[in-house]
Design an enzyme around this catalytic site. Structure first.
Site, PDB file in Angstrom:
ATOM      1  N   ASP A   9       0.869  -1.163   0.000  1.00  0.00           N
ATOM      2  CA  ASP A   9       0.000   0.000   0.000  1.00  0.00           C
ATOM      3  C   ASP A   9       0.912   1.222   0.000  1.00  0.00           C
ATOM      4  O   ASP A   9       2.107   1.120   0.289  1.00  0.00           O
ATOM      5  CB  ASP A   9      -0.883  -0.031   1.245  1.00  0.00           C
ATOM      6  CG  ASP A   9      -1.793   1.170   1.353  1.00  0.00           C
ATOM      7  OD1 ASP A   9      -2.319   1.612   0.317  1.00  0.00           O
ATOM      8  OD2 ASP A   9      -1.976   1.664   2.480  1.00  0.00           O
ATOM      9  N   CYS A  10       0.353   2.384  -0.297  1.00  0.00           N
ATOM     10  CA  CYS A  10       1.186   3.601  -0.323  1.00  0.00           C
ATOM     11  C   CYS A  10       1.019   4.414   0.953  1.00  0.00           C
ATOM     12  O   CYS A  10       1.934   4.516   1.764  1.00  0.00           O
ATOM     13  CB  CYS A  10       0.836   4.447  -1.550  1.00  0.00           C
ATOM     14  SG  CYS A  10       1.887   5.912  -1.745  1.00  0.00           S
ATOM     15  N   ASP A  11      -0.146   4.995   1.157  1.00  0.00           N
ATOM     16  CA  ASP A  11      -0.371   5.881   2.295  1.00  0.00           C
ATOM     17  C   ASP A  11      -0.300   5.123   3.611  1.00  0.00           C
ATOM     18  O   ASP A  11      -1.042   4.159   3.829  1.00  0.00           O
ATOM     19  CB  ASP A  11      -1.727   6.572   2.164  1.00  0.00           C
ATOM     20  CG  ASP A  11      -1.796   7.467   0.944  1.00  0.00           C
ATOM     21  OD1 ASP A  11      -0.998   8.407   0.875  1.00  0.00           O
ATOM     22  OD2 ASP A  11      -2.629   7.207   0.062  1.00  0.00           O
ATOM     23  N   ASP A 160      -1.801  -1.094   6.104  1.00  0.00           N
ATOM     24  CA  ASP A 160      -1.903  -0.472   7.424  1.00  0.00           C
ATOM     25  C   ASP A 160      -3.327  -0.062   7.758  1.00  0.00           C
ATOM     26  O   ASP A 160      -3.550   0.603   8.761  1.00  0.00           O
ATOM     27  CB  ASP A 160      -0.989   0.761   7.520  1.00  0.00           C
ATOM     28  CG  ASP A 160      -1.591   1.972   6.832  1.00  0.00           C
ATOM     29  OD1 ASP A 160      -1.585   3.071   7.428  1.00  0.00           O
ATOM     30  OD2 ASP A 160      -2.081   1.817   5.704  1.00  0.00           O
TER      31      ASP A 160
END
Length: 210
Positions: A9-11, A160
């Site tokens: 994931d990025c954020d 997350d």
């Protein structure tokens, strides 16, 4: 079964954007008259798609969204940093990695460029814009795995948010949930992922899955 692909994931996993987005988003909703604090905003919206966010917010006055976008962009330009230790962890990986985020391509690209991580994932970035349904549906992770040519059972997702962990489980992938950042560990527990608190542990955890 060995791991042949790591899907990040990025954020909140690669970039520390979620405190910024939550602060700016909460202030914007309060201007609409919402009685909401940052904790409630984070629980309701962190990790969601732009479409889900827009559906929940509903009609807004003219210019409101443009102001929010400008505030969000300015805050990111001024404050965004990579998650501490994540670049060193990526360097130690021995299998390919890609990004699959509910954000828009332009937003993901800007975040990776601002934090110096873009070169790590050149040509291997996937967005909810690419599929019919973003997380918590499995579509995005399945699309990323298919494009990368790796069966889902040989992928591990690093997430997350509950939205992302749910999507990974639904895709039949193993999942490592980062509980050392913005999302409290108790919101990630019990969803089927293995929790970790330090990005430095990622290479070892990924190796142990195989």
């Amino acid at each position: 079964m060995a791991i042949d692909l790591v899907i990040f994931d990025c954020d909140g996993v690669l970039v520390d954007s979620e405190p910024i987005s939550t602060r700016v988003g909460t202030a914007a909703l309060r201007r609409l008259g919402w009685t909401i604090d940052e904790a409630e905003y984070a629980e309701r919206f962190v990790g969601c798609t732009n479409e889900y966010w827009a559906e929940q917010v509903g009609e807004t006055p003219p210019g409101w969204r443009q102001r929010l976008d400008a505030e969000h962009r300015a805050a990111m330009m001024a404050e965004l940093r990579a998650i501490e230790g994540i670049e060193a962890a990526i360097e130690q990986l021995t299998v390919p990695a890609c990004v699959a985020s509910n954000g828009r391509h332009a937003t993901i690209r800007r975040s990776l460029e601002l934090t110096g991580l873009a070169k790590r994932f050149d040509g291997r970035v996937f967005s909810a814009e690419d599929v019919a349904r973003g997380k918590p549906a499995p579509d995005l992770f399945l699309h990323a795995a298919d494009t990368m040519g790796v069966p889902s059972e040989r992928c591990v997702v690093v997430e997350d948010s509950p939205f992302g962990v749910t999507a990974a489980m639904s895709a039949g992938m193993r999942c490592l949930a980062y509980a050392g950042g913005f999302t409290p560990a108790d919101r990630l527990a019990g969803l089927g992922a293995t929790l970790f608190h330090d990005p430095a542990a990622l290479p070892r955890l990924i190796t142990s899955l195989g």
